[in-house]
Write an enzyme that holds these catalytic residues in place. Structure first.
Site, PDB file in Angstrom:
ATOM      1  N   CYS A 100       0.816  -1.226   0.000  1.00  0.00           N
ATOM      2  CA  CYS A 100       0.000   0.000   0.000  1.00  0.00           C
ATOM      3  C   CYS A 100       0.846   1.270   0.000  1.00  0.00           C
ATOM      4  CB  CYS A 100      -0.941  -0.013   1.193  1.00  0.00           C
ATOM      5  SG  CYS A 100      -2.028  -1.441   1.152  1.00  0.00           S
ATOM      6  N   HIS A 151      -3.454   6.784   2.310  1.00  0.00           N
ATOM      7  CA  HIS A 151      -3.879   5.527   1.682  1.00  0.00           C
ATOM      8  C   HIS A 151      -5.219   5.138   2.311  1.00  0.00           C
ATOM      9  CE1 HIS A 151      -4.318   1.406   0.721  1.00  0.00           C
ATOM     10  NE2 HIS A 151      -3.995   0.983   1.928  1.00  0.00           N
ATOM     11  N   ASN A 179     -10.443  -0.677  -0.306  1.00  0.00           N
ATOM     12  CA  ASN A 179      -8.991  -0.488  -0.233  1.00  0.00           C
ATOM     13  C   ASN A 179      -8.371  -1.023  -1.526  1.00  0.00           C
ATOM     14  OD1 ASN A 179      -6.234  -0.856   0.189  1.00  0.00           O
ATOM     15  ND2 ASN A 179      -6.451  -1.515   2.310  1.00  0.00           N
TER      16      ASN A 179
HETATM   17  N1  COA Z   1     -18.599  -9.696   8.371  1.00  0.00           N
HETATM   18  C1  COA Z   1     -19.130 -10.008   9.543  1.00  0.00           C
HETATM   19  N2  COA Z   1     -18.414 -10.403  10.610  1.00  0.00           N
HETATM   20  C2  COA Z   1     -17.083 -10.485  10.448  1.00  0.00           C
HETATM   21  C3  COA Z   1     -16.458 -10.173   9.246  1.00  0.00           C
HETATM   22  C4  COA Z   1     -17.266  -9.770   8.174  1.00  0.00           C
HETATM   23  N3  COA Z   1     -16.768  -9.440   6.974  1.00  0.00           N
HETATM   24  N4  COA Z   1     -15.129 -10.350   9.401  1.00  0.00           N
HETATM   25  C5  COA Z   1     -14.913 -10.743  10.647  1.00  0.00           C
HETATM   26  N5  COA Z   1     -16.115 -10.846  11.303  1.00  0.00           N
HETATM   27  C6  COA Z   1     -16.349 -11.233  12.694  1.00  0.00           C
HETATM   28  C7  COA Z   1     -15.255 -12.113  13.257  1.00  0.00           C
HETATM   29  O1  COA Z   1     -15.431 -13.456  12.889  1.00  0.00           O
HETATM   30  C8  COA Z   1     -15.449 -11.900  14.747  1.00  0.00           C
HETATM   31  O2  COA Z   1     -16.536 -12.672  15.191  1.00  0.00           O
HETATM   32  P1  COA Z   1     -16.534 -13.348  16.682  1.00  0.00           P
HETATM   33  O3  COA Z   1     -16.456 -12.188  17.616  1.00  0.00           O
HETATM   34  O4  COA Z   1     -17.807 -14.079  16.694  1.00  0.00           O
HETATM   35  O5  COA Z   1     -15.307 -14.197  16.706  1.00  0.00           O
HETATM   36  C9  COA Z   1     -15.879 -10.432  14.831  1.00  0.00           C
HETATM   37  O6  COA Z   1     -16.358 -10.075  13.529  1.00  0.00           O
HETATM   38  C10 COA Z   1     -14.757  -9.508  15.226  1.00  0.00           C
HETATM   39  O7  COA Z   1     -13.633  -9.849  14.402  1.00  0.00           O
HETATM   40  P2  COA Z   1     -12.259  -9.114  14.543  1.00  0.00           P
HETATM   41  O8  COA Z   1     -11.342  -9.612  13.485  1.00  0.00           O
HETATM   42  O9  COA Z   1     -11.808  -9.194  15.974  1.00  0.00           O
HETATM   43  O10 COA Z   1     -12.749  -7.643  14.228  1.00  0.00           O
HETATM   44  P3  COA Z   1     -12.001  -6.287  14.356  1.00  0.00           P
HETATM   45  O11 COA Z   1     -12.740  -5.404  15.271  1.00  0.00           O
HETATM   46  O12 COA Z   1     -10.535  -6.448  14.598  1.00  0.00           O
HETATM   47  O13 COA Z   1     -12.193  -5.716  12.894  1.00  0.00           O
HETATM   48  C11 COA Z   1     -10.983  -5.385  10.853  1.00  0.00           C
HETATM   49  C12 COA Z   1     -11.629  -6.405  11.801  1.00  0.00           C
HETATM   50  C13 COA Z   1     -10.295  -6.153   9.747  1.00  0.00           C
HETATM   51  C14 COA Z   1     -12.067  -4.507  10.254  1.00  0.00           C
HETATM   52  C15 COA Z   1      -9.997  -4.532  11.671  1.00  0.00           C
HETATM   53  O14 COA Z   1      -9.108  -5.365  12.395  1.00  0.00           O
HETATM   54  C16 COA Z   1      -9.224  -3.588  10.829  1.00  0.00           C
HETATM   55  O15 COA Z   1      -9.759  -2.627  10.333  1.00  0.00           O
HETATM   56  N6  COA Z   1      -7.893  -3.828  10.663  1.00  0.00           N
HETATM   57  C17 COA Z   1      -7.076  -3.048   9.760  1.00  0.00           C
HETATM   58  C18 COA Z   1      -7.278  -3.601   8.379  1.00  0.00           C
HETATM   59  C19 COA Z   1      -6.638  -2.759   7.303  1.00  0.00           C
HETATM   60  O16 COA Z   1      -6.741  -1.570   7.301  1.00  0.00           O
HETATM   61  N7  COA Z   1      -5.963  -3.433   6.392  1.00  0.00           N
HETATM   62  C20 COA Z   1      -5.354  -2.788   5.284  1.00  0.00           C
HETATM   63  C21 COA Z   1      -4.001  -2.296   5.611  1.00  0.00           C
HETATM   64  S1  COA Z   1      -3.278  -1.612   4.213  1.00  0.00           S
END
Ligand code: COA
Length: 330
Positions: free
Chosen positions: A113, A257, A287
């Site tokens: 990215c 980004h 993204n």
């Molecule tokens: N739809 C519905 N539920 C989802 C899901 C989706 N697409 N993806 C994950 N879940 C669920 C998980 O299974 C979990 O369920 P559980 O509590 O029953 O186990 C719950 O949502 C929470 O998951 P978690 O991974 O802990 O969520 P989070 O609060 O960390 O959010 C992201 C996940 C990916 C949105 C977050 O971590 C994030 O924004 N990270 C940065 C990602 C990013 O910017 N990447 C690009 C970098 S260049």
């Protein structure tokens, strides 16, 4: 000393729009979860007819039109991408050929990215040393065809998308252009956001077992990425401010980004500014990795958020981990 001015920008995304409601039909997810966690409502994914070079070539043409130059003027092509059409060579050579340029140098940069800012920085060095006068910098990605769109891959596949953006860098004696670039990486975090195969750590590089284990699909530790991103974005933006003896009040727009709207909100809070100063268009595009910054630049300019003589800061964070910033007087 010569400076590198951005004299034209352009972008291009696939026609096909995939909404959160469309994703609800193919995996266990919902619009509310996606919007709350990422700010995304829709994204563009290629249809069968498109690939990264097709998106890149159209974006490059748009940037050339904007700069009012033609292919003969271009001295070098740099393409930021993780997702070239083939394992090798990169797509910069396809861009050079398709646009009927002279037989100029062309290479790809693989810095996830952050790759568009890395590429601007490389172009800036060639212009400052007066080796080249006009450089095409492209950021282009097709992520959608490498996503796991089953329930297991839902934490990643709802975020990533396809698109391309481009900029023309030209040598100038004026005070406009790239004021500074700062590039960073920390390979300790390699496996927090990565795609293991195909690669030389597996021999052979691609087998049925590798495919069955899903090693060809991206893996992301979302929480680790989030934690590092909200720290590194402000750090590298402040580095750009300090290097140019600027304060945040001197900046017309920060264009980060488009990783995640919540990350951008956290960056705004940490920088002590409102979201009116931190551009966000992730709602409509998701993204798009190396393409997100040039696409965002085009839309921010279109909305009149910066214009001639304004200073903007571009900032990125992504796999590697890598992070980077550049301050630009428009
Ligand atoms: N739809 C519905 N539920 C989802 C899901 C989706 N697409 N993806 C994950 N879940 C669920 C998980 O299974 C979990 O369920 P559980 O509590 O029953 O186990 C719950 O949502 C929470 O998951 P978690 O991974 O802990 O969520 P989070 O609060 O960390 O959010 C992201 C996940 C990916 C949105 C977050 O971590 C994030 O924004 N990270 C940065 C990602 C990013 O910017 N990447 C690009 C970098 S260049």
């Amino acid at each position: 000393m010569k400076k590198a001015q951005i004299t034209g920008i352009g972008f291009n995304v696939p026609e096909r729009i995939v909404t959160n409601q469309d994703l609800e039909k193919i995996m266990d997810t919902n619009d509310q979860w996606i919007q709350k966690r990422s700010g995304i409502t829709q994204r563009h994914w290629v249809g069968e007819e498109s690939n990264t070079s097709i998106l890149a070539i159209k974006a490059a043409k748009n940037a050339m039109l904007d700069a009012k130059i033609d292919a003969n003027d271009i001295d070098l092509v740099i393409c930021a991408t993780l997702t070239s059409d083939y394992f090798f060579p990169g797509i910069s050579n396809q861009i050079q050929h398709a646009l009927e340029m002279r037989k100029v140098g062309a290479f790809d940069i693989k810095a996830a990215c952050s790759a568009f800012i890395y590429s601007l920085s490389i172009g800036d060095q060639f212009i400052r040393t007066e080796q080249y006068k006009t450089i095409l910098v492209v950021g282009a990605e097709v992520q959608s065809t490498a996503l796991d769109i089953s329930d297991e891959g839902r934490n990643i596949s709802v975020l990533f998308a396809d698109g391309a953006g481009a900029a023309i860098l030209q040598a100038t004696d004026s005070n406009k252009g790239i004021l500074s670039t700062h590039l960073h990486s920390d390979g300790k975090f390699l496996k927090e956001l990565w795609c293991e195969a195909p690669g030389t750590s597996n021999n052979p590089r691609l087998t049925k077992d590798i495919l069955d284990e899903g090693k060809h699909l991206p893996y992301m530790n979302g929480r680790e990425v989030f934690k590092n991103a909200v720290r590194r974005f402000p750090e590298v933006i402040n580095e750009a401010l300090d290097a140019n003896k600027l304060t945040i009040d001197d900046i017309a727009q920060i264009i980060p980004h488009q990783a995640n709207h919540r990350i951008s909100e956290a960056v705004a809070r940490r920088m002590g500014v409102g979201m009116d100063k931190v551009f966000s268009n992730i709602k409509n595009y998701g993204n798009t990795t190396a393409a997100s910054i040039p696409i965002a630049m085009c839309e921010a300019r279109e909305k009149g958020l910066f214009s001639s003589d304004d200073i903007i800061i571009l900032a990125a964070f992504g796999a590697g981990f890598t992070w980077a910033s550049t301050a630009i007087r428009w």
